[in-house]
Design an enzyme around this catalytic site. Structure first.
Site, PDB file in Angstrom:
ATOM      1  N   ARG A  84       0.839  -1.188   0.000  1.00 49.11           N
ATOM      2  CA  ARG A  84       0.000   0.000   0.000  1.00 49.11           C
ATOM      3  C   ARG A  84       0.878   1.244   0.000  1.00 49.11           C
ATOM      4  NH1 ARG A  84      -4.900   1.830   4.137  1.00 49.11           N
ATOM      5  NH2 ARG A  84      -5.208   3.886   3.192  1.00 49.11           N
ATOM      6  N   ARG A  93      -6.873   0.402  -2.620  1.00 48.99           N
ATOM      7  CA  ARG A  93      -5.721  -0.104  -1.870  1.00 48.99           C
ATOM      8  C   ARG A  93      -5.716  -1.627  -1.884  1.00 48.99           C
ATOM      9  NH1 ARG A  93      -9.039   2.600   2.804  1.00 48.99           N
ATOM     10  NH2 ARG A  93      -9.705   3.602   0.889  1.00 48.99           N
ATOM     11  N   ASP A  96      -6.213  -2.716   3.761  1.00 48.55           N
ATOM     12  CA  ASP A  96      -6.465  -1.664   4.749  1.00 48.55           C
ATOM     13  C   ASP A  96      -6.701  -2.372   6.076  1.00 48.55           C
ATOM     14  OD1 ASP A  96      -6.909   0.864   5.764  1.00 48.55           O
ATOM     15  OD2 ASP A  96      -9.063   0.784   5.384  1.00 48.55           O
ATOM     16  N   ASP A  98      -7.530  -1.426   9.990  1.00 46.98           N
ATOM     17  CA  ASP A  98      -7.903  -0.339  10.899  1.00 46.98           C
ATOM     18  C   ASP A  98      -8.147  -0.880  12.299  1.00 46.98           C
ATOM     19  OD1 ASP A  98      -7.780   1.747   9.073  1.00 46.98           O
ATOM     20  OD2 ASP A  98      -9.848   1.432   8.406  1.00 46.98           O
TER      21      ASP A  98
END
Length: 485
Positions: A84, A93, A96, A98
């Protein structure tokens, strides 16, 4: 010891192999944290910037002693490691990762905000998160994740199978083979699993290898090999609530499942599990743990399942033929030195005589007799060889084993006959219809081949034969298992 923190992460990807990227990220996570739950995957429409491919999203729960900032650094390292690059907000992307929630921590600074400040607005976070932690409470909003999920519009979130997405025009394995011949045994071998058995009220874990087979009709090309593993995994899950009382019961349960799942006319399951047995060296009394093999076999034909259980035991055998040659040679040497015939005979009768010896492996199995203690079969098999063996032997013990073996020479055929006789004489209460199999293989020390002998019979036939009557008609393990006897 540091306390383990309960942490939830959201995962997403919309470039490259989306599913492969998420699975790779989970693998990287497990290098530092314990992943305890993973949601299904959901295909979602992009948010914020719509001119990009659809996303694949999921959520996971991990246990870790990392701090919130350390979890964030791990997430960013995974993103960079997987390619990324810095792009515009909400852009496409490959991965990801999070940080959504960390225990019930509330944290807000210029580097990290926990809980994630926009989680309550995002269906692509709440839907997978609610799947694995519906009762998780948002520490600021005071609502559960399932309630928050119901408050957002989830129309753009669709659950997908966690698999490669392709379609088959037809099920090749159910097709007609080019050569339409019946096959009697098709399946998988050497599947390795940890199984749970209850022995004397105690649940124990055993390492086991398993073979699972079905017959295959000549009009069908193949079986679904992956279903064998699925059956085992389901059995492992079922074992969390119930434990098999013995290895033959587990084999029977699996054989029934295999036949049903594979839509077969017959099935067969073979399980071999290692189990320890405490023994004492014969002279020193030293305690040692010996490892033996449980064997459980079950065959089902839709109407009935037949099961058999037994053991594999290693021991020592001494060759009677070689020993007799040594005896004759020793007697001749004595006579050549002036001893008389009778005196030389008396001497060789007293002295231990050399012979070649080898480790042997005995297999003893009994079917149709109800529950048979494996320990009892171990001792019957060991008693049938020239001598039992031990993992730990002091010098007096070693002499005992060597002397016992050479005082008790036996051919491979002798061992099989001894096992059968021992079963007959030790178990007068067992009915005539009980099936017995005795097998011996000697791993020869002075030959490049192994010696082998086997006999399968009904107990009643063995009893009559030992009384001098004619032997019963030959039978095989497979014949008995499938009711041909």
């Amino acid at each position: 010891m540091n306390r383990k923190h309960r942490v939830f992460l959201a995962l997403g990807a919309n470039l490259g192999d989306r599913q492969g990227n998420i699975l790779q990220a989970l693998q990287y996570l497990q290098g530092k944290v314990e992943v305890v739950a993973v949601s299904s995957f959901y295909e979602t429409e992009p948010v914020g910037y719509e001119d990009q491919p659809l996303f694949l999203n999921g959520a996971c729960e991990v246990l870790t002693d990392l701090s919130p900032m350390e979890v964030l650094h791990l997430a960013k390292w995974i993103e960079q490691r997987m390619g990324r690059t810095v792009n515009f907000r909400n852009g496409p992307r490959p991965i990801d990762v999070d940080l959504i929630m960390y225990d019930d921590l509330v944290l807000e600074d210029d580097k990290l905000t926990v809980p994630h400040p926009r989680m309550q607005e995002r269906a692509f976070v709440l839907v997978p998160l609610a799947e694995i932690a519906p009762g998780l409470v948002h520490p600021v909003l005071g609502k559960t994740v399932s309630v928050l999920r119901d408050l957002v519009d989830a129309k753009g979130v669709a659950k997908v199978e966690r698999s490669l997405r392709f379609s088959l025009d037809r099920d090749v394995q159910k097709g007609v083979p080019e050569v339409p011949l019946f096959l009697g045994r098709v399946g998988v071998t050497d599947l390795e699993r940890i199984i749970r058995l209850e022995t004397e009220g105690k649940v124990s874990l055993f390492y086991a290898t398993m073979d699972l087979f079905v017959d295959l009709d000549g009009a069908r090309a193949g079986v679904h090999m992956s279903r064998f593993s699925e059956i085992l995994e389901q059995a492992a899950e079922d074992a969390a609530g119930s434990v098999a009382p013995d290895i033959e019961t587990m084999a029977e349960r699996l054989a029934s499942s295999v036949m049903e799942r594979q839509e077969a006319l017959r099935s067969e399951v073979r399980i071999k599990a290692h189990f320890p047995l405490k023994k004492h060296a014969p002279i020193s009394g030293k305690t040692t743990q010996e490892i033996y093999n449980f064997i459980g076999i079950s065959a089902c034909d839709g109407n009935v399942c037949r099961t058999i259980s037994g053991v594999e035991v290693d021991g020592l055998t001494v060759c009677p033929c070689a020993q007799e040659m040594v005896r004759a040679h020793s007697k001749g040497l004595l006579i050549s030195q002036g001893y008389g015939e009778e005196e030389a005979e008396r001497i060789v009768d007293v002295l231990p005589l050399a012979s070649h010896n080898q480790r042997g492996r005995a297999t003893l199995m009994i079917g149709g007799a109800g529950t048979i203690r494996a320990e009892n079969l171990v001792h019957l098999a060991e008693a049938s060889m020239s001598s039992e063996i031990y993992e730990l032997l002091k010098r007096p013990d070693e002499f005992f084993v060597v002397n016992k073996a050479h005082s008790n020479p036996r051919f491979v055929e002798d061992v099989v006959r001894e096992m059968l006789r021992n079963v007959v004489e030790v178990s007068p209460d067992l009915p005539d219809g009980v099936f017995v199999l005795a097998r011996q293989e000697n791993f020869e020390s002075i030959h490049r081949h192994n010696a082998f002998a086997e006999r399968a019979a009904l107990l009643g036939d063995l009893r009559r034969e030992m009384e001098g009557l004619r032997p019963g008609r030959p039978i095989t393990l497979e014949g008995w298992l499938f009711g041909e006897i």
